[in-house]
Design a protein around this motif. Sequence first.
Motif: not given
Length: 1478
Positions: A1101-1105
């Motif tokens: 989730v970290i990357i798209p967020a």
Amino acid sequence: MFLIQLGRMKGVITSGILFLFWLLMLVVGIIPFYTFIIQKFYEENLFRFTMFYIYWSALLVQLLLHCFAEKSSHPKYTDTDRPACPQLKASFISKISYWWVNSLVFTGFKKSLVEEDMWDLPPNNKGENVVPQLERVWKNEVTKCKKYNDKIKELNEESDFPIQKSFAYEIKANGSAEMVPLATRKGYESKHFKGNSDKSAKLKNPSLLKVILKTFGKETLKGMCSRVFFDMMVFVNPMLLGLLISYTQNKEEEPQWKGYFISCLFFISAVIQYSIFHFTANRMLVLGLRTKMALVAAVYKKSLIMNNDTKKSSTVGEIVNLMSVDCGRVEDLNLMIMFSVSVPTRFFLCVVLLWRTLGPSVLVGLCLIVILIPINTVISSNQRRLNRKLMEYKDARIKLMSEVLNGIKVLKLYAWEKSFQEKVEKIRNKELEVLSKLNLLASARVFSFASAPFLVSLISFSVYVFTSDENYLDAQKAFVSLALFNNLKFPLNMLPNVITYFIQAHVSIARISKFLRSGELDPDNVQHKDTPDITIKVENGTFSWNENLEPALKEINFEIPTGKLAAIVGQVGAGKSSLLSAFLGEMDKLQGTVNITGSVAYVPQQAWIQNATLRENILFGSSYDKDKYNQVIEACALGPDLEILSGGDMAEIGEKGINLSGGQKQRVSLARAVYNNADVYLMDDPLSAVDSHVGKHIFDKVMGPKGLLRNKTRILVTHGVHWLPMVDSIVVLTDGRISEVGTYEQLMDHDGAFAQFLKTYLLENKRDDNKEKIEEVTHMLEKFDLEHPNIDHQSHDIDKRSVPISDNISTANRANGTTHLHGHYSTHVKPSYNRSISAFENASENMERSTPKAIRRRRFDKFHYHSNGTLNDIKPNQIDIAKSKDNVIYTSLSSINQEVGEEDEDEGSKGEIEEELKDAVLITEEETEKGKVRANVFTKYFRAIGFGWFGLIMVVLVIQQMAGSAANILLSHWTEDPLLKNRILSNTTEYKSRNIMFIGIYAACGIGETFIELSYTLLILMKGITASRTLHKDMLDNILRLPMSFFDTTPIGRVLNRFSSDIQKIDQNLPGTFRMWFAQLFHTIAIVIVISSNTPIFLSVIIPAAILYFLIQRYYVPTSRQLQRLESKTRSPVYSHFGETITGTSTIRAFGQTERFILESQKRVDTNILFRFALVMINRWSGIRLECTGSLFILSAAMFAVITPGVSGGVVGLSVAYALQITGSLNALVRTTSDLETNIVTVERVKEYSELKTEAEWVIPSNRPPVTWPDSGKIVFEDYKTRYRPGLDLVLRGISCDVQGGEKVGIVGRTGAGKSSLMTALFRLIEAAEGSIIIDGQPIADMGLHDLRSKLTILPQDPVLFSGTLRMNLDPFDNYSDEELWQAIEHAHLKKFVSSLPSGLLHECGEGGQNLSVGQRQLVCLSRTLLKKTKILILDEATAAVDMETDELIQKTIRTEFKDCTVLTIAHRLNTIMDYDK
């Protein structure tokens, strides 16, 4: 439908209630929508099934339609060129999501924003709608206090103590006194009064705080209510966390949809929370802008009606501080009120929910917070005291800087920069010393409240596990409690800031209130009753500049008939200017009456010129009438000046008329009055700065019997005796009293002191030697004409009328010679008068500063005048300064370009006019950086901190985050420890020892974190002061070294803005912003590491967020940064206009232009507030998007907890608890990143002024002149050429001449000839383009500026004094004894005046010496010159403001005291230089 139609009729284009109604109806319909399909309801009842879906579709359509706003039936118009604010046409969903801000954000992303890209302010935020609200409430508050104080007065009539006059009005027998809104006429301090009874009563002051609350209280209350709702929503997530942990611990027994439902509730709850938060923050911030706008307007209006006492106590710098700092603090008050509501709300809810979770043990922990209250009370008390002291030092610094910038030319001429720099830095060091103490207290407060949540949790957990064997700290209890404690952390962390802001706001409101209650001019000082045939009438008038001084005017009785010309004459300090001030209502009227019939126009002794075009200065708000305008231009002899100025009458005039000569400024001031077409004209010595030829032209064309004002009532203050036979009546003033009144013939026939003086003095002037000198000069000038036939005759035409008195007397025999002016004769006073024999108008070194390389002549009604007053279209020629055969140095129009061809008929073409107007611009537009803040700006700040210290701060911060994360990880292990989960062993020693171990480690980590945070806070705040000291010092040092060309083209308000607002942000905002940014950065990194280590899937989730965050910031930061720059840029014109207004209040009031200036100020404030408003809006735009994105982290963490098998409750609690923090942390990181970039702009602005190109070095150690230099005073000009700035024409062209040591040389010439430029060149205020100046064998270009300037003495044309004692103005650095000072004062013929002052040498001079007359100020400067007494003396129109006898005495003093010195004198009175060598 009825509600919709009703809204339309009332102009409502969108409805939040209806939108929410349709949304809820749609959401509620989702369950049956899903149920009907799953249960195949269409098989049972197809019609109902079909109708439901039609109904649900209609709901969806309604919702979609309500996403758009309707067209307004009440269109809103804007009175500016800007488009209307998109918010006015936005729908409800667009408003709560700030979708309407998209256009601005996208524009800011595509390019650097400029002012033209902005829309207009919404009408409800404009000054025209906001300011009257506060004014109305303030007026009501003052009225209530007045009534109350009247009652107190009645109750204390028998008191032994005199009743003090009310603050807002003066008690009068008829009770007719009225209060002026937002101000009070008399200063007032609360005082107890005792009557015959023992009861005491206290007079009341109007409360500004109460007024603010009454004005904006309803909006504030709404914001507080919505904030309470937000705080309640904050506690939903800890409750959901408890449900989620319970679900994961019993996952096998719970339905899966429940986990997904709880996860979705996290997201929905967060979105609702932050929508409410941004709605509230927007409301409160905009309300703060309105409050600031209203207070700035109140301060500005008050400044227009201040009396002399208030002017003395409130300088321009101090009032600028009120507008920039104090009003700014009150602006932030609303936001702090919003945060203050969170403290009790969250504290109460936290206690209730913690009680449910941990039981009574939580009370023990909360007792710690109670203990902190008295500690912080003491801290608050000290902060309040220190804040007052800080503002006092800040006021003193800005006040001194204002005077330094206004008198920068004098500082350079006297080589005083270093000494005044030390004075400023001394105040600055005291200011920073107080700020250091404040930062220590702030750090203590931060430490106490930052440690409180952890200590409360530690104590609560410890008490909970040890008070009963049945108490087990499981994951649900621990992490729900931790989440609750984290919710408590925000208000406790904010509480120190809130208290600090409240203290600062309290101090600021008190300061603003004190200013608004200070004294003001009484509108009843001058009455305006219609009286036939008598325009001005004074009966038994006694006037004073303030109530504590002796009256300046006593027993004034006279009247002036309509349409007459009266002259007021007297010695320096006799009260001539004071009498005009009394007519204008500028003085306190102690007794008597003054009545003036009709409108008034005023020409002050020191011309007040605005930073505007020359035409705008003359029109002064009136409409343009070409014929009338040209007539005024011709009458005031401004025609040739318009030819010289690039752009003609559209040429921009610098601050204080910097690019005009003294004579030009005076004639523009006179033209303004003439064009105004008033009934009464008050003219304070307007002819002193012009030569006799120009003076005769102006007198004949303007104020004489055939002039434009011949039918007007005119009062002329003059030192020119030769004008007196041509006036209708003469008023003779001596020591503040009228000694004689009458016509010229009456006074001569009476044979009083006035007549005796005239006869005696004029007989002396007719002695043979003087006559021979006059004839000799006339002969020389005629001879010069023959040698130079192309020279304009106007420049050296001697007024024949200035020699024989019989000619003057004969002109006085007019048919209407009888006067109706009544007065009395007095023969016991012997006033002194002189006679002006003058031929040349004074020049200024600044004439050419706005002249570009190519002077373009316009067909703007070009005309010239000759001795007969006729107008001719001629071209001035040029010659260089030369030495004539008769040893007279003469200068002419060297400023004009060498060859100016004849104008073509098409010269007025559009292109050339546009180019000409472009060249006419003098004041440079303030430049703003574009794009990203450069790395070297950050580097400069870190270098100012110290790179070593910066590295230490980073290490400390890393250790702090590690300690905090370790404590929370330990808590997770504590709750999942197998031994502690075994409740059977709860009574064993090992079980208790394990609890003690965890508590001990938890305590060590937490306490270590708090102490490390204290160290971090102290380091960054204290080193921030170090950086601020360095930046201020660098800027101050560079500013004082800048060439005069910088100050000619830069408004003082722009520079003061750097030293006030920008330095204040560097002092107090920037260190805190850096502290928050670094803390949030490392905290965010720590959160990501902790969550990812426990739930690796979270990394997906970290990357798209992160991409979403990056995109939002990518759009947001450039726009925010540029808006901050534009806000800073538009702030400067507010202060510049304010400073300009303060110096011209008398003129503004006299012309009745107060309202126009108020509107202009309001317009500038509106422009500045517009960018503040835009900043608020894009912050909300960014915030709502960031927090919705951040809510995805919470949703993801909760979902992963639901779908991940075998995850423990401790891990879930730790992950979700951190996920709840990451939203706020990431959002705070983005916001503080923007705040950092916007605040670092202040460093960028300070850096800009710290790196501007300076003038030459003050001292060159390798090339210092001998100590005894100059020993003879010989001056040699060798083919000297110079210009004021690169790109401008030469102002001096190839000058070659010798001045022998000890010679007395007069320098004469017409306007723009370069006389003062020659003097300026001697001091190297302008540098040589070619050639050199050699003084006693030393080229001045090779030595340091201070070595040069300290060895020369100049008495400048404009007397400049600084606020402080008279002694300080004479000897700023205590180099001379009192005896030497008195000797200099005596030689300057000022001893009688100084001796009459109660404080003598310690007499306090107002800002700029405003409580002294212009002549007295000039004599003080002369005293200063006599003290310095160097081998070379330069006099630049030094005696223009004194009467002729005083001038003669001064010249005798100079001849005596400087008999062995070289004296260069610029003069327009020939008798001043009649006996000179050259």
